[in-house]
Write a protein that holds these residues in place. Sequence first.
Motif, PDB file in Angstrom:
ATOM      1  N   SER A 159       0.480  -1.068   0.115  1.00 35.38           N
ATOM      2  CA  SER A 159       0.046  -0.395   0.097  1.00 35.38           C
ATOM      3  C   SER A 159       0.810   1.247   0.124  1.00 35.38           C
ATOM      4  CB  SER A 159      -1.106   0.055   1.058  1.00 35.38           C
ATOM      5  OG  SER A 159      -1.497   1.158   1.712  1.00 35.38           O
ATOM      6  N   SER A 160       1.776   1.037   1.278  1.00 34.09           N
ATOM      7  CA  SER A 160       2.083   2.118   0.659  1.00 34.09           C
ATOM      8  C   SER A 160       3.586   2.510  -0.983  1.00 34.09           C
ATOM      9  CB  SER A 160       3.596   2.686   2.069  1.00 34.09           C
ATOM     10  OG  SER A 160       4.299   1.448   2.300  1.00 34.09           O
ATOM     11  N   MET A 161       4.174   1.453  -1.318  1.00 33.46           N
ATOM     12  CA  MET A 161       4.837   1.879  -2.552  1.00 33.46           C
ATOM     13  C   MET A 161       3.996   1.929  -3.382  1.00 33.46           C
ATOM     14  SD  MET A 161       7.606  -1.567  -2.935  1.00 33.46           S
ATOM     15  CE  MET A 161       6.311  -2.996  -3.581  1.00 33.46           C
ATOM     16  N   LEU A 162       2.521   1.161  -3.246  1.00 34.59           N
ATOM     17  CA  LEU A 162       2.217   1.436  -4.458  1.00 34.59           C
ATOM     18  C   LEU A 162       1.124   2.622  -4.507  1.00 34.59           C
ATOM     19  CD1 LEU A 162       2.031  -2.353  -6.054  1.00 34.59           C
ATOM     20  CD2 LEU A 162       3.371  -0.108  -6.688  1.00 34.59           C
ATOM     21  N   PHE A 163       0.275   2.591  -3.459  1.00 33.68           N
ATOM     22  CA  PHE A 163      -0.995   3.061  -3.240  1.00 33.68           C
ATOM     23  C   PHE A 163      -1.336   4.069  -2.110  1.00 33.68           C
ATOM     24  CE2 PHE A 163      -1.993  -1.348  -4.921  1.00 33.68           C
ATOM     25  CZ  PHE A 163      -2.602  -1.422  -5.908  1.00 33.68           C
TER      26      PHE A 163
END
Length: 223
Positions: A159-163
């Motif tokens: 979630s923090s990497m992509l969204f």
Amino acid sequence: APARQADPDRRPGSHKGFVEEMRFVAMKLHTKDQAKEGMQEESALPINEWRPAKEDYLQFLVDSKCVYEYIEGKIKSSDDETLARFKNSGLERTDALERDIVWFTDQGFSVPDPSKAAEKYVVYLEKLIADRPNAFLCHWYNYYFAHTAGGRMIGRMMSSMLFDGFEFDFYVWDRDVKEILAEVRKTIDDVAKDWPRDVKDDCLKETQLAFSYSGTVLGALAK
Ligand code: HEM
């Protein structure tokens, strides 16, 4: 004094209950980069090096839904007394995953079919439930509990990497998940309390396959 006989039926964790026995076997099967208690050599691609695309994460959700939907449908429709103990456990994930997949659709993504890996896992589980229902408990335990532990870590990372930190419903339960897990542990211990040693061992032996099959589902992200 007579030498104390080692109890041949004693397994690590067995003094606490069957969940603890399954947990002991599972923790050893983690790699050292996955969990502190892990005993396996570091993965070829440790999770902090995973760089999947958004589409890969969507594939992972679709594959996860494929497996959870099968398990939950089977439990709901079964008249097997043991399986029935796991109805409405509170850990069910199909509906949450459905909402997350719709979110992707709303963002313009097209939803892929489940991968061969997910389908193979379902085929395996189908046969296992028919042939060795007690051993199926091992997959049930590992698949749901892994998701609340490592699965949640992976979710936060993705979630923090992509969204931008978006919170997917896959990681949200109707009530405190710790409370649900505590209840479920009691149910499992109770279900297995009168199983003969060989039935328990047969169930424990499934742990390796639970890891292999879930590993293939996680494979969508390990790139
Ligand atoms: C627990 C990480 C894959 C089954 C855990 C814990 C961590 C972890 C950090 C918590 C240990 C603790 O209580 O302190 C990971 C990571 C994985 C992974 C990073 C993959 C990248 C798996 C797989 C399975 C699995 C594939 C089996 C299908 C379990 C189980 C527990 C656990 C049963 C115990 C949960 C509990 O006691 O509530 N994992 N794990 N894990 N994991 Fe994994």
